[in-house]
Structures are given as C-alpha cells and as structure tokens.
Write an enzyme that holds these catalytic residues in place. Structure first.
Site: not given
Length: 336
Positions: A116, A256, A286
């Site tokens: 990520c 994020h 996500n």
C-alpha cells in the site's frame, strides 16, 4: 541556478464499472453493512470483470485519461513506473505492458512493489529522475486488481479491497513546487501480519498451495491496525516538524485509504479535522497502490497552486512513509 524539483502537473484515474456493495457482500460472507461501515468505513468497491483483464488494463486507461487531460503526447513520456502488488504476470513488468497499451512507446518502464506504500515509493523514485535531469516527463501509476487475490469467504479481508488505477505526471519545476521531501521506511518482520504466502519462489504454485488457500491475502487485522495507526501518524508528524509546518499550513492530508479509523487517528495527531483529509474509501475501498493518486484525482478541483499536502501510507511487509508536496497548479482550471 535554482534547484529542479519534480512537480505533479496532472492526474488521471480509471475505475471499473462494476460496484460490489455491502449488501451483496453480506450474501457472500457473514457480514453486514453496519459491521463494515463501523469498523472500516467502506460502502462500495469497484471490481474489474472480464476474461483476461488484469492490472495493466486499468493502468493504461488511467494514463490515457491523464494524457487526454494534460494534452501531453504519449510519445513524449520518458519513463513509466507502476506501483502494484497484483502484476499481470511476473514478467514482463506490468509497467512495461501499461506503457505499451497507453502508447508511451519511447518510455522505459518497470514496477515497484511496496504494497500500500507502493505509490509513495514509486513517486519518490520518479522524482529522482526529474531532479537529476535524466527525464523530463515521468508517469507514476498506482494500479491494483486486489479482487484477484482476495478470499471472498474471509469476512476479515474481503470487505476491505477494491480494484482501480490512478496516475500522476511529473515534470521539472524551478519555482519551488512539487515533491519537497520524502520519509520512507520498511520492516520485513511485518511479513507475519500481512502477506500472500504462495505464488513466489518460496512456495511456487502447486496443488498443495491451492488446497491451503495460500494464494490470497492473509492479515492479522489488530496487529496491522496498531502498527498502521502509529506509523502513519508518526511519519506524518515527523514531516511537519522537519519543515516547521503547523496544522494550519496544511491544505490536505492525503492518506492511504485502508481504514477510516486509521485516517482519523493520523489526522488527529496532525491537528487536522476530517474536512482536511482526502477521503474516498467509502466509495472505492482499499485499492492499495491506487488510493493516494485516486484521492488527488477526486480532489483536484479543490487544489490551488502552493497548497501544502502531506501524503501518508502504510502497507504490508511492513512499509510506510510520508511525502511533502507543494501543489503546482490550480486544479479547477483543468478540463477533462
């Protein structure tokens, strides 16, 4: 001679049409809309459907959107860096495939894998090519087809992830706009808490790895949450202190999009309210390396030249970091 910085001069994005809702997920696995919204903050996520369509399909379309908006000829692109953990295949690199599909025939291309945090790692790398004068136009694309490695029988992970791609264009700047600073970290001991066990050289694909379901995401949720909250907040505050930035100096935190509670915790440490956080997790879930550039895309119209942005991430492995960006243009003057 003034220092050359790498300025973001455009953003592009592409998301699949299919929306997987919490209601549909609740028919697939033991979960509810209330459970997902309370713990994660996600309402829908985009899923790429279609035979033979992978991460490169989305990444190329994000770049085409970027080039169309900026009016840049794809043949003028010097380098394409793709941040991803879901490559089309081990080789050729997905960046290579994306560059070809997007018409960037003069660019060299490769992948960066940092989960990520991949976009921030790739963004920092791309900036170095601009700052040294080696390249004039660099595209950094974050793209992941997370649905390809999600176990839709695991209620702890399947509500979290979605598919998507977003890209930024980097160009030289001598007026102080662009990537000002980066702080990046990694800690391989985090492997045990978040990983995909098989498919690499340690455990190549076999009947046994398939039967043990080792080709999907495995996550220790509480451990990852604890590390993410502290690491994202610490590195963001460190960036503020390094550059003597107060909360009122920051236009947006660009976090994020893993969990709304992690975003809120990071913002509180920085002295920011949610209104100064870029958030699209509720709509997109996500999307791993695509979350931060997709936020820049969604909020582009609200950005003004000189705005201070702190980009922050945390990813599996573990990886984490922050990037200080001074925005280079008025977003509302960009036409689709």
């Amino acid at each position: 001679m003034k220092k050359i910085t790498a300025a973001i001069t455009g953003v592009g994005c592409w998301l699949p049409d299919y929306l997987l809702t919490n209601e549909e997920l609740s028919r697939m696995v033991d979960t509810t809309d209330e459970w997902i919204m309370t713990r994660i903050g996600i309402k829908t996520r985009h899923i790429l459907k279609g035979e033979g369509l992978g991460t490169s399909y989305m990444g190329a379309r994000a770049i085409k959107n970027l080039l169309d908006k900026t009016g840049v000829n794809p043949m003028d692109i010097d380098l394409v860096i793709c941040a991803t953990v879901t490559p089309d295949m081990f080789f050729p690199s997905t960046g290579n495939l994306i560059a070809d599909q997007a018409g960037c025939k003069n660019a060299f291309a490769y992948d960066v894998s940092a989960a990520c945090s991949g976009f921030l790692f790739a963004l920092t790398t791309g900036a170095q090519y601009i700052e040294t004068g080696f390249c004039k136009k660099v595209i950094v694309v974050g793209a992941d087809k997370m649905s390809s490695i999600v176990d839709y029988n695991d209620r702890n992970t399947c509500p979290i992830f979605g598919d998507g791609a977003a890209a930024v264009l980097l160009e030289p700047n001598k007026k102080g706009y662009g990537i000002i600073d980066s702080i990046l970290h990694s800690d391989g001991s985090g492997e045990v808490h978040l990983h995909m066990k098989a498919g690499g050289s340690r455990y190549p694909a076999s009947k046994e790895t398939l039967e043990k379901n080792w080709h999907t995401i495995t996550q220790d949720g509480p451990a990852v949450f604890k590390h993410a909250v502290s690491s994202m907040a610490d590195v963001s505050v460190e960036m503020m202190e390094r550059h003597h930035l107060k909360s009122e100096d920051i236009r947006y935190l660009v976090p994020h999009q893993a969990n709304l509670r992690i975003i809120d915790a990071t913002a509180r440490r920085m002295g920011l309210g949610r209104e100064r956080c870029m958030i699209n997790i509720d709509r997109n879930g996500n999307t791993t390396a695509a979350t931060i550039p997709s936020c820049l895309y969604d909020y582009e119209n609200a950005l003004r030249k000189g705005d201070n942005l702190i980009l922050a991430s945390f990813g599996g492995g573990f990886t984490w970091g922050s990037v200080y960006v001074k925005w280079a243009y008025d977003g509302d003057k960009v036409s689709e």
